[in-house]
Structure formats: structure tokens, C-alpha cells
Design an enzyme around this catalytic site. Structure first.
Site, short mmCIF file in Angstrom:
data_model
loop_
_atom_site.label_atom_id
_atom_site.label_comp_id
_atom_site.label_asym_id
_atom_site.label_seq_id
_atom_site.Cartn_x
_atom_site.Cartn_y
_atom_site.Cartn_z
N THR A 177 0.87 -1.18 0.00
CA THR A 177 0.00 0.00 0.00
C THR A 177 0.91 1.23 0.00
O THR A 177 1.97 1.21 0.61
CB THR A 177 -0.88 -0.03 1.27
OG1 THR A 177 -1.82 -1.08 1.13
CG2 THR A 177 -1.61 1.28 1.48
N ARG A 205 -14.43 -6.99 -0.27
CA ARG A 205 -13.69 -6.58 0.94
C ARG A 205 -13.04 -5.20 0.73
O ARG A 205 -12.39 -4.94 -0.27
CB ARG A 205 -12.61 -7.61 1.25
CG ARG A 205 -11.80 -7.32 2.51
CD ARG A 205 -10.49 -6.61 2.23
NE ARG A 205 -9.72 -6.36 3.44
CZ ARG A 205 -8.64 -5.59 3.48
NH1 ARG A 205 -8.20 -4.99 2.39
NH2 ARG A 205 -7.98 -5.40 4.61
N VAL A 206 -13.24 -4.33 1.69
CA VAL A 206 -12.58 -3.02 1.66
C VAL A 206 -11.79 -2.86 2.95
O VAL A 206 -12.30 -3.16 4.03
CB VAL A 206 -13.62 -1.88 1.53
CG1 VAL A 206 -12.92 -0.53 1.53
CG2 VAL A 206 -14.45 -2.04 0.26
N ASP A 208 -8.80 -0.46 5.33
CA ASP A 208 -8.78 0.85 5.98
C ASP A 208 -8.39 1.99 5.04
O ASP A 208 -8.76 3.15 5.28
CB ASP A 208 -7.76 0.83 7.13
CG ASP A 208 -6.35 0.50 6.64
OD1 ASP A 208 -6.20 -0.52 5.91
OD2 ASP A 208 -5.42 1.25 6.94
N SER A 230 -2.51 -4.28 8.66
CA SER A 230 -3.65 -5.19 8.65
C SER A 230 -4.94 -4.38 8.79
O SER A 230 -5.36 -4.02 9.89
CB SER A 230 -3.53 -6.20 9.78
OG SER A 230 -3.12 -5.56 10.97
N GLY A 231 -5.56 -4.11 7.63
CA GLY A 231 -6.67 -3.17 7.53
C GLY A 231 -7.78 -3.37 8.55
O GLY A 231 -8.31 -2.40 9.10
N1 ASP Z 1 -4.08 -1.60 4.84
C1 ASP Z 1 -4.23 -2.25 3.56
C2 ASP Z 1 -5.54 -3.02 3.53
O1 ASP Z 1 -5.87 -3.63 4.54
C3 ASP Z 1 -3.12 -3.20 3.25
C4 ASP Z 1 -1.74 -2.64 3.36
O2 ASP Z 1 -1.48 -1.67 4.05
O3 ASP Z 1 -0.85 -3.19 2.69
O4 ASP Z 1 -6.18 -3.06 2.50
#
Ligand code: ASP
Length: 311
Positions: A177, A205-206, A208, A230-231
């Protein structure tokens, strides 16, 4: 005293476990980070707004296949790419976000258009794609987003019920990300975040990243924040807004507030990841509770940093 200006960027928390990182890969990551950092910082130096600087830095990271955003986004369970992005202007609290979009080269540009050219803040899926169409965005086919490494990651868990964070420490995964936060020469803040989410994700799925106040937030009263990790845990902890609240209501400094959230509150509920943040004095914080976080920062107050592991 003149106003300090600063930019910080990230390319995901987690990173390749130290043993699996080669000198070649490390230098490729650092080069990509530096290009994004320098491009955004040059804009700030020339007097551009924080919003322009964060959009520029994020769009360069989206164009690199090394990161899980734009080109190089992870595969969903159906073998497609569904991307999320958000941007926020700390001066006005205007924000724009998109999620579950497909085929758009630079999701962050679409998020900015939601902020500036629609009456809304958050558009998702088909509706977001219709909005993009109304603005004549071109829609790329899947081959543009394809990355061999992401494809192999997906093949390993395809057909199972598991989904994998791009920065799971158990796998030889790369993370990715991306995000940027800036304080410009007028003391205005902005934050931008973009992601492909999690490998093998299903059911729309969405995470954070596109959620205002969770993975992305900016407010001139306090700070600008972009998260990675970990979103699901970041959503539970409402991470970005929590940092802002600790500063606004408890008077904590940027360093204290970000450290409290990443090293304590998030850890307490089992969440792993990190964030980048700036305040209106141009201070920068980049805490993470994983082995590493691809990151970089530059400021009129001090030196340029490009780093991957803990220092
Ligand atoms: N936070 C992002 C998500 O959960 C993943 C990431 O930071 O790589 O979609």
C-alpha cells in the site's frame, strides 16, 4: 520565522524479511521511493499545495509495479484487481475516496476528482466507475496491472478461503500500500493513500486505506496521516483519527500520539503495521511495529531519509 514544509511517503509496512531481500531489490525499492519523494518535495519547494504534493508522490508509487497500488496491485479471488484510494485536504477537511475500482491507472487521481468534482466523498464499485467514465478516464485492461510476483502470491492461495495481507510476515511477500502526507509552505496539510488491498480478497472486501479517519486523514488543527498494515485492525482502532484526537484533546505531540497508537493501542488488539504523519510545524513521524516499512521523508527542517527496516 518562515513556515517549514515537509513530505513523507510510504510503500507499505511489512517488507521482505531481511534474509530474502537482495541488494538489487533493495536498491530498486529505494530508487522508486526516492523518485516519488523528490517529485512531491520539488512541488512543495516551488510553493505547490500539500494536496498537489501528496497526489504527485502517490501517483508515482502507483505507476511502479513494486508496490501494491495501481500497477502491481494484488489479485482478488476472481483474479482481478480491485483498488481503493483516498485523499484529504487538512485546510478544508474536504476529502475524496474510491473503492473497488478496476482498470483505473491512478486511483488517487479519481479520489481527488471525487473530492473536487462531485458533491460526495466516497464512491464505490460500479458507481465509482460510472463517475470515472463521466470524466473520460481511460480503462486499462488487466494486463496493465499484471505483476508476476503478485500472480504467484495469488496462485499459492487461490481457491482457498484464506486471504493474505501483502505484508504477512509468514510469506515471502512484498508489501505495498502506498501513501503520502505533506505540510506545505502555507502550513496546510494533506494525506493520500492508495492500495490494491489483500491477495485473494472476496465479497467486496474493503480495508482501511480509503476510509477517511481510518487509513487516511488530514486536519490543519492536528496532523495528516496515511496508514499501512492489517486493515481490519486499523478499522477497529480508527487509527488515523485516533492520532489526531490524541493531539487535539490530550495535547500530545505528533511523535507521542503516533507512537501511542502504533506501539500500544494497535498492538494491544493484535494489529500490525505503521503510518506516516506530519504536523503543521513540519514535524514528521513514521512509526511501525513490523520488521520494516518502505518509507521516505524530506523537510525544510532537516535531512532526506529513504529507509526500509528499523533504524
Ligand atoms: N491496509 C491495507 C488493507 O488492509 C493493506 C496494506 O497496508 O498493505 O487493505
Amino acid at each position: 520565522m518562515t513556515q517549514a514544509f515537509s513530505l513523507a511517503i510510504h510503500g507499505g509496512a511489512g517488507t521482505l524479511v531481511k534474509g530474502q531481500m537482495t541488494a538489487e531489490k533493495e536498491s530498486a525499492y529505494k530508487k522508486a521511493l526516492e523518485l516519488a519523494l523528490d517529485s512531491g518535495y520539488t512541488l512543495l519547494k516551488e510553493g505547490a499545495t500539500a494536496v498537489d504534493a501528496v497526489e504527485k508522490a502517490v501517483s508515482i508509487l502507483e505507476d511502479s509495479p513494486l508496490f501494491n497500488a495501481g500497477k502491481g496491485s494484488v489479485f482478488t479471488a476472481e483474479g482481478s484487481h480491485e483498488m481503493d484510494a483516498a485523499i484529504m485536504n487538512g485546510k478544508t477537511l474536504d476529502a475524496g475516496a474510491v473503492s473497488l475500482i478496476q482498470g483505473i491507472k491512478n486511483p488517487i487521481a479519481l479520489a481527488r476528482d471525487v473530492m473536487e468534482k462531485s458533491d460526495h466523498i466516497f464512491l464505490a464499485g460500479e458507481g465509482a466507475m460510472k463517475f470515472a467514465e463521466s470524466l473520460h478516464y481511460s480503462v486499462e485492461d488487466a494486463s496493465y496491472f499484471y505483476d508476476e510476483f503478485r500472480y504467484r502470491q495469488w496462485q499459492e492461495i487461490k481457491g482457498t478461503d484464506s486471504f493474505q495481507l501483502d505484508h504477512s510476515s509468514k510469506k515471502d511477500s512484498k508489501f505495498g500500500t502506498v501513501g503520502a502526507v505533506a505540510c506545505d509552505q502555507h502550513g496546510n496539510l494533506a494525506a493520500a493513500t492508495s492500495t490494491g488491498g489483500m491477495t485473494n480478497k472476496r465479497f467486496g472486501r474493503v480495508g482501511d486505506s480509503p476510509m477517511i479517519g481510518v487509513g487516511n486523514y488530514a486536519n490543519n488543527k492536528t496532523c495528516a496521516v496515511s496508514c499501512t498494515g492489517s486493515g481490519e485492525f486499523f478499522i477497529k482502532a480508527v487509527v488515523a483519527y485516533d492520532v489526531s484526537c490524541l493531539m487535539e484533546y490530550k495535547g500530545l505531540s505528533l511523535i507521542e500520539a503516533t507512537s501511542e497508537v502504533i506501539h500500544k493501542r494497535l498492538l494491544d488488539i493484535g494489529g500490525d503495521g505503521g503510518l506516516i504523519a506530519v504536523d503543521t510545524d513540519g514535524n514528521i513521524a513514521m512509526p511501525f511495529n513490523t520488521e520494516g516499512m518502505y518509507r521516505g521523508s524530506n523537510s525544510s527542517l532537516g535531512k532526506k531519509i529513504i529507509s526500509i527496516y528499523g533504524d
